[in-house]
Design an enzyme around this catalytic site. Structure first.
Site, PDB file in Angstrom:
ATOM      1  N   TRP A 102       0.828  -1.207   0.000  1.00 16.79           N
ATOM      2  CA  TRP A 102       0.000   0.000   0.000  1.00 16.79           C
ATOM      3  C   TRP A 102       0.859   1.252   0.000  1.00 16.79           C
ATOM      4  O   TRP A 102       0.571   2.219  -0.693  1.00 16.79           O
ATOM      5  CB  TRP A 102      -0.981  -0.003   1.170  1.00 16.79           C
ATOM      6  N   ASP A 172      -1.239   6.526   6.368  1.00 20.79           N
ATOM      7  CA  ASP A 172      -2.333   5.656   5.931  1.00 20.79           C
ATOM      8  C   ASP A 172      -2.546   4.649   7.061  1.00 20.79           C
ATOM      9  O   ASP A 172      -1.742   3.743   7.256  1.00 20.79           O
ATOM     10  CB  ASP A 172      -1.940   4.951   4.632  1.00 20.79           C
ATOM     11  N   LYS A 196     -11.898  -1.797   6.923  1.00 23.54           N
ATOM     12  CA  LYS A 196     -11.030  -2.756   7.595  1.00 23.54           C
ATOM     13  C   LYS A 196     -11.443  -2.897   9.056  1.00 23.54           C
ATOM     14  O   LYS A 196     -11.627  -3.984   9.554  1.00 23.54           O
ATOM     15  CB  LYS A 196      -9.562  -2.327   7.511  1.00 23.54           C
TER      16      LYS A 196
HETATM   17  C1  LIG Z   1      -7.293  -1.595   1.985  1.00 25.10           C
HETATM   18  C2  LIG Z   1      -6.205  -0.612   2.081  1.00 25.10           C
HETATM   19  C3  LIG Z   1      -6.079   0.443   1.172  1.00 25.10           C
HETATM   20  C4  LIG Z   1      -7.019   0.618  -0.004  1.00 25.10           C
HETATM   21  O1  LIG Z   1      -8.249   0.984   0.440  1.00 25.10           O
HETATM   22  P1  LIG Z   1      -9.443   1.364  -0.563  1.00 25.10           P
HETATM   23  O2  LIG Z   1     -10.467   1.876   0.385  1.00 25.10           O
HETATM   24  O3  LIG Z   1      -9.835   0.104  -1.259  1.00 25.10           O
HETATM   25  O4  LIG Z   1      -8.940   2.389  -1.500  1.00 25.10           O
HETATM   26  C5  LIG Z   1      -5.049   1.341   1.345  1.00 25.10           C
HETATM   27  N1  LIG Z   1      -4.183   1.227   2.368  1.00 25.10           N
HETATM   28  C6  LIG Z   1      -4.272   0.228   3.276  1.00 25.10           C
HETATM   29  C7  LIG Z   1      -3.275   0.162   4.383  1.00 25.10           C
HETATM   30  C8  LIG Z   1      -5.284  -0.717   3.153  1.00 25.10           C
HETATM   31  O5  LIG Z   1      -5.365  -1.710   4.058  1.00 25.10           O
END
Ligand SMILES: *Cc1c(COP(=O)(O)O)cnc(C)c1O
Length: 362
Positions: A102, A172, A196
């Site tokens: 990511w 993030d 998540k």
């Molecule tokens: C799932 C995830 C993403 C992507 O998320 P979307 O909502 O599908 O764009 C980005 N960063 C991390 C750490 C993730 O777990």
């Protein structure tokens, strides 16, 4: 009720059963409103109250200091990969700490929009760990430093923030948001896709320090401008009303049923240790992907001696109601996502299955 299995999906992930039950009860008509949350106007006082409570609960759970906005945006964490540089980069340069897939995507997106440099990259080691502070090659003049607190695919998690001095820290936090207490004051901006650990797909929580909003470029597309979203309390246009409502229920559950993030963290540590114990006690039958000091409490990743056994493991697991354990295709093997809402009983069931499978097949 239809039977529910143990769902170890990496995202959208498991939600607390009481939250789903309440959403089901309220689906036809919210108490005292007489309309479904799927039907109410985002300009109504009822939705105003939902937005208010969601923000208030998050502020309480995370102990968010004065001077931060809490935004509810769409486009997922992936849109934040672009919004962060669009808003914060200007003609400067940003540093990216890349400890997994990511972070790599965030870095690539930033490069499309301006100047981004690598402060550290774990790719050559197959993203098995996070950097130690002395490995970081930081630019003291960077506009911000971006990192990914928990790499969902590799199962690698920072145990504390990387030390970046005075440079604004951007994170993030999609897959470990609300899993533990966080010192928000150390961050300039953090974002998390809800699906998540905080709710369903469709809403992304952004927490941003107010002073950042004063220095944004003037020519941003309206919807991609943090300032516009902040000035309009996330309702510049129609927000994902239902998704925000579920985040509200999840935040209530964390406050009232769990008792806050200290307690949640303790439960999460307990759950993760059950699986890491099974890996460590297997005498090499299960090989953990992450270095032990960087192991994720949310996503546990491991391999078996060969792909045949991995297939067998996944098939037998499913026959035992243990679902969604296949690792991401880029890592292979297995991954158990054990977010806040996964009960310890589910993790125990998986641990027992792992121990039993290893006994029979090793
Ligand atoms: C799932 C995830 C993403 C992507 O998320 P979307 O909502 O599908 O764009 C980005 N960063 C991390 C750490 C993730 O777990």
């Amino acid at each position: 009720m239809t039977k529910r299995v143990w769902n170890f999906s990496a995202g959208p992930g498991v939600l607390p059963l009481p939250v789903l039950e309440e959403a089901q009860r309220d689906l036809l008509a919210l108490p005292e409103v007489g309309m479904s949350v799927l039907e109410i106007s985002h300009r109504s006082e009822w939705f105003d109250a939902i937005l208010d409570e969601t923000e208030r609960n998050l502020r309480q759970l995370l102990n968010i200091p004065e001077g931060y906005h809490v935004l509810f945006l769409q486009g997922g964490a992936s849109l934040q990969f672009a919004m962060v540089p669009m808003n914060l980069l200007g003609d400067g340069s940003a540093d990216y700490i890349v400890s997994g897939s990511w972070g790599e995507k965030a870095f690539q997106e930033a490069q499309k929009l301006g100047k981004a440099r690598l402060a550290w990259n774990g790719k050559a080691e197959r993203y098995t760990r996070v950097p130690s502070p002395n490995e970081l090659e930081l630019d003291p003049n960077a506009r911000y430093v971006h990192f990914t607190s928990n790499e969902t695919i590799q199962g690698v998690e920072f145990q504390s923030e990387p030390p970046v001095g005075e440079v604004p820290l951007v994170c993030d936090m999609s897959s470990d948001f609300l899993s533990r207490p966080v010192d928000i004051g150390r961050y300039a901006l953090l974002y998390a896709g809800a699906q998540k650990n905080a709710g369903p797909a469709g809403v992304t929580v952004v927490i941003v320090r107010d002073d950042l909003l004063e220095r944004l470029p003037d020519n941003l597309p309206t919807m991609l401008d943090y300032r516009v979203q902040a000035q309009n309390r996330s309702v510049y246009n129609t927000p994902p009303v239902f998704a925000i409502y579920i985040v509200m229920l999840v935040s209530r559950w964390l406050l009232n049923t769990i008792g806050g993030l200290e307690r949640m963290h303790q439960i999460n540590r307990e759950k993760a240790s059950l699986l890491y114990d099974a890996i460590d006690r297997s005498e090499g039958f299960y090989q953990g992907h992450a270095h032990p000091e960087c192991r994720s409490l949310m996503n546990v990743t491991w391999r078996l001696p060969n792909e045949e056994l991995e297939k067998e493991f996944l098939k037998e697991a499913q026959a035992n109601d243990l679902y969604e354990l296949k690792g991401h295709r880029s890592v292979g093997g297995c991954r158990a996502s054990i977010y806040n809402a996964m009960p310890i009983e589910g993790v125990r069931a998986l641990q027992e299955f792992m121990l039993d499978f290893a006994r029979r097949k090793a």
